[in-house]
Motif scaffolding. Sequence first.
Motif, PDB file in Angstrom:
ATOM      1  N   SER A   1       2.470  -3.639  29.916  1.00 30.83           N
ATOM      2  CA  SER A   1       2.870  -2.652  28.912  1.00 30.83           C
ATOM      3  C   SER A   1       4.353  -2.689  28.577  1.00 30.83           C
ATOM      4  CB  SER A   1       2.474  -1.244  29.382  1.00 30.83           C
ATOM      5  OG  SER A   1       3.064  -0.967  30.652  1.00 30.83           O
ATOM      6  N   THR A   2       5.203  -2.985  29.561  1.00 30.56           N
ATOM      7  CA  THR A   2       6.655  -2.997  29.352  1.00 30.56           C
ATOM      8  C   THR A   2       7.274  -4.187  30.095  1.00 30.56           C
ATOM      9  OG1 THR A   2       7.144  -1.660  31.320  1.00 30.56           O
ATOM     10  CG2 THR A   2       6.675  -0.472  29.248  1.00 30.56           C
ATOM     11  N   PRO A   3       8.502  -4.574  29.744  1.00 31.61           N
ATOM     12  CA  PRO A   3       9.170  -5.645  30.498  1.00 31.61           C
ATOM     13  C   PRO A   3       9.295  -5.332  31.986  1.00 31.61           C
ATOM     14  CG  PRO A   3      10.305  -5.260  28.425  1.00 31.61           C
ATOM     15  CD  PRO A   3       9.266  -4.171  28.551  1.00 31.61           C
ATOM     16  N   GLN A   4       9.551  -4.051  32.313  1.00 25.05           N
ATOM     17  CA  GLN A   4       9.640  -3.673  33.725  1.00 25.05           C
ATOM     18  C   GLN A   4       8.303  -3.846  34.434  1.00 25.05           C
ATOM     19  OE1 GLN A   4       9.999   0.477  34.681  1.00 25.05           O
ATOM     20  NE2 GLN A   4      11.210   0.085  36.537  1.00 25.05           N
ATOM     21  N   ALA A   5       7.218  -3.475  33.738  1.00 23.55           N
ATOM     22  CA  ALA A   5       5.884  -3.629  34.316  1.00 23.55           C
ATOM     23  C   ALA A   5       5.578  -5.095  34.587  1.00 23.55           C
ATOM     24  CB  ALA A   5       4.837  -3.030  33.381  1.00 23.55           C
ATOM     25  N   ILE A   6       5.947  -5.954  33.652  1.00 26.22           N
ATOM     26  CA  ILE A   6       5.712  -7.388  33.817  1.00 26.22           C
ATOM     27  C   ILE A   6       6.514  -7.928  35.004  1.00 26.22           C
ATOM     28  CG2 ILE A   6       6.014  -9.657  32.747  1.00 26.22           C
ATOM     29  CD1 ILE A   6       5.500  -8.279  30.044  1.00 26.22           C
ATOM     30  N   ALA A   7       7.764  -7.463  35.134  1.00 25.40           N
ATOM     31  CA  ALA A   7       8.626  -7.938  36.221  1.00 25.40           C
ATOM     32  C   ALA A   7       8.119  -7.476  37.586  1.00 25.40           C
ATOM     33  CB  ALA A   7      10.045  -7.442  35.997  1.00 25.40           C
ATOM     34  N   LEU A   8       7.542  -6.273  37.640  1.00 26.45           N
ATOM     35  CA  LEU A   8       7.099  -5.702  38.918  1.00 26.45           C
ATOM     36  C   LEU A   8       5.631  -5.967  39.219  1.00 26.45           C
ATOM     37  CD1 LEU A   8       8.847  -2.198  38.788  1.00 26.45           C
ATOM     38  CD2 LEU A   8       9.448  -4.117  40.282  1.00 26.45           C
ATOM     39  N   ALA A   9       4.900  -6.522  38.260  1.00 27.07           N
ATOM     40  CA  ALA A   9       3.449  -6.652  38.385  1.00 27.07           C
ATOM     41  C   ALA A   9       3.028  -7.383  39.657  1.00 27.07           C
ATOM     42  CB  ALA A   9       2.883  -7.365  37.153  1.00 27.07           C
ATOM     43  N   ALA A  10       3.642  -8.528  39.916  1.00 23.47           N
ATOM     44  CA  ALA A  10       3.230  -9.327  41.074  1.00 23.47           C
ATOM     45  C   ALA A  10       3.495  -8.591  42.389  1.00 23.47           C
ATOM     46  CB  ALA A  10       3.955 -10.668  41.063  1.00 23.47           C
ATOM     47  N   PHE A  11       4.663  -7.941  42.484  1.00 20.51           N
ATOM     48  CA  PHE A  11       5.022  -7.249  43.721  1.00 20.51           C
ATOM     49  C   PHE A  11       4.130  -6.029  43.956  1.00 20.51           C
ATOM     50  CE2 PHE A  11       8.891  -9.428  42.382  1.00 20.51           C
ATOM     51  CZ  PHE A  11       9.276 -10.067  43.551  1.00 20.51           C
ATOM     52  N   VAL A  12       3.961  -5.217  42.909  1.00 25.33           N
ATOM     53  CA  VAL A  12       3.167  -3.993  43.047  1.00 25.33           C
ATOM     54  C   VAL A  12       1.695  -4.324  43.279  1.00 25.33           C
ATOM     55  CG1 VAL A  12       2.349  -1.946  41.827  1.00 25.33           C
ATOM     56  CG2 VAL A  12       4.768  -2.556  41.751  1.00 25.33           C
ATOM     57  N   SER A  13       1.175  -5.314  42.553  1.00 23.66           N
ATOM     58  CA  SER A  13      -0.226  -5.688  42.742  1.00 23.66           C
ATOM     59  C   SER A  13      -0.460  -6.230  44.147  1.00 23.66           C
ATOM     60  CB  SER A  13      -0.656  -6.721  41.698  1.00 23.66           C
ATOM     61  OG  SER A  13       0.075  -7.924  41.841  1.00 23.66           O
ATOM     62  N   THR A  14       0.500  -6.990  44.680  1.00 24.52           N
ATOM     63  CA  THR A  14       0.363  -7.508  46.039  1.00 24.52           C
ATOM     64  C   THR A  14       0.380  -6.374  47.062  1.00 24.52           C
ATOM     65  OG1 THR A  14       1.463  -9.567  45.409  1.00 24.52           O
ATOM     66  CG2 THR A  14       1.340  -9.065  47.756  1.00 24.52           C
ATOM     67  N   PHE A  15       1.276  -5.405  46.863  1.00 26.73           N
ATOM     68  CA  PHE A  15       1.325  -4.261  47.773  1.00 26.73           C
ATOM     69  C   PHE A  15       0.008  -3.481  47.745  1.00 26.73           C
ATOM     70  CE2 PHE A  15       1.939   0.431  47.529  1.00 26.73           C
ATOM     71  CZ  PHE A  15       1.921   0.656  48.898  1.00 26.73           C
ATOM     72  N   LEU A  16      -0.476  -3.151  46.539  1.00 27.14           N
ATOM     73  CA  LEU A  16      -1.709  -2.378  46.432  1.00 27.14           C
ATOM     74  C   LEU A  16      -2.903  -3.175  46.942  1.00 27.14           C
ATOM     75  CD1 LEU A  16      -1.153  -0.715  42.937  1.00 27.14           C
ATOM     76  CD2 LEU A  16      -0.973   0.367  45.193  1.00 27.14           C
ATOM     77  N   HIS A  17      -2.868  -4.478  46.724  1.00 27.02           N
ATOM     78  CA  HIS A  17      -3.924  -5.358  47.240  1.00 27.02           C
ATOM     79  C   HIS A  17      -3.951  -5.309  48.766  1.00 27.02           C
ATOM     80  CE1 HIS A  17      -5.216  -9.244  48.924  1.00 27.02           C
ATOM     81  NE2 HIS A  17      -6.086  -9.295  47.931  1.00 27.02           N
ATOM     82  N   ASP A  18      -2.790  -5.493  49.395  1.00 26.84           N
ATOM     83  CA  ASP A  18      -2.739  -5.492  50.863  1.00 26.84           C
ATOM     84  C   ASP A  18      -3.008  -4.106  51.431  1.00 26.84           C
ATOM     85  OD1 ASP A  18      -2.211  -8.147  50.705  1.00 26.84           O
ATOM     86  OD2 ASP A  18      -0.267  -8.080  51.712  1.00 26.84           O
TER      87      ASP A  18
END
Length: 313
Positions: A29-46
Amino acid sequence: MIWGFGAALTWALDTVILSVALAKGVFVSTPQAIALAAFVSTFLHDAGSAVTAFVYMALRRKLKDTLAILKTRAGLVIMGAALIGGPLGMTGYVISVNNIGASYAAAISAFFPAWGAFLAAIALKERMHWFQWLGLIACLAAVAVLGYTPAEGIPGNWTVGIIGALACVLGWGTEAVVVDWGLRNTAVDNEVAMQIRQTTSALAYAAIILPVLGGWGFATDVLGSDAMPFVALAGASGTVSYLCYYRAIDLIGASRAMAVNITYSAWAIPISLIILGSIPDLKGVVCAIVIILGAICAATDVRSMLGATSQEA
């Protein structure tokens, strides 16, 4: 070896499901979301995986075993392996993707079993025959070809990206060897080791990585989005994958378990076809066949099998 293939299949499923989640609007949705997507998705995944592991261990009535191991040196060893493979390995991979692109990052990080096999030979005295090394090399080469797509430019800093990819290779390869050492030299159950691994990784992301990146606000947004059910489902699949992976390490050793586990890149092709309708090209089919055959060769003592067959005859 069946446990290794089980780990690969479920990790391929995990990867495909997570790709569906990352395509949802909240992650782009936003540049910040794109930048944080991998980190946040990995955290929520784990984190989702850690919750699934907790429920699984509770049903197995083994939570007390995990608590008991946490108080021992063996527990600290497994926690160290989790930090090496999770925050170090995965964060290195994400940094690499962000700087040199997914193609280069995937091709370089695919060599973690080679580092792991080398380290296992030194630290654990694991011996691989020449044909097993040949199978591993063929498997790694096919993974690199499968993951690499030439690109005209890179999104960030080349040096930083290479360092990140090497950190990934170091982290993922070392994790398997440390876990193997822990399972060999102590009474740690591989299921207990899996729960400690997933929980430690999730807590490290929650306490260190997300606060440093300022990602907690975005993580909260993802929790309430339509992407979260897919992230949770991927986490559950990841739990099964690590259960099988740690079991494989316990049974056949780190180097052979890694060789079989990396076939997830091949299994992702038919799974993507079934779930996403993605039609594989000829390169993908050929590489998938080479990866699976190479992994079987790397993880199997062909000479022993032939000797047993001749004795039976």
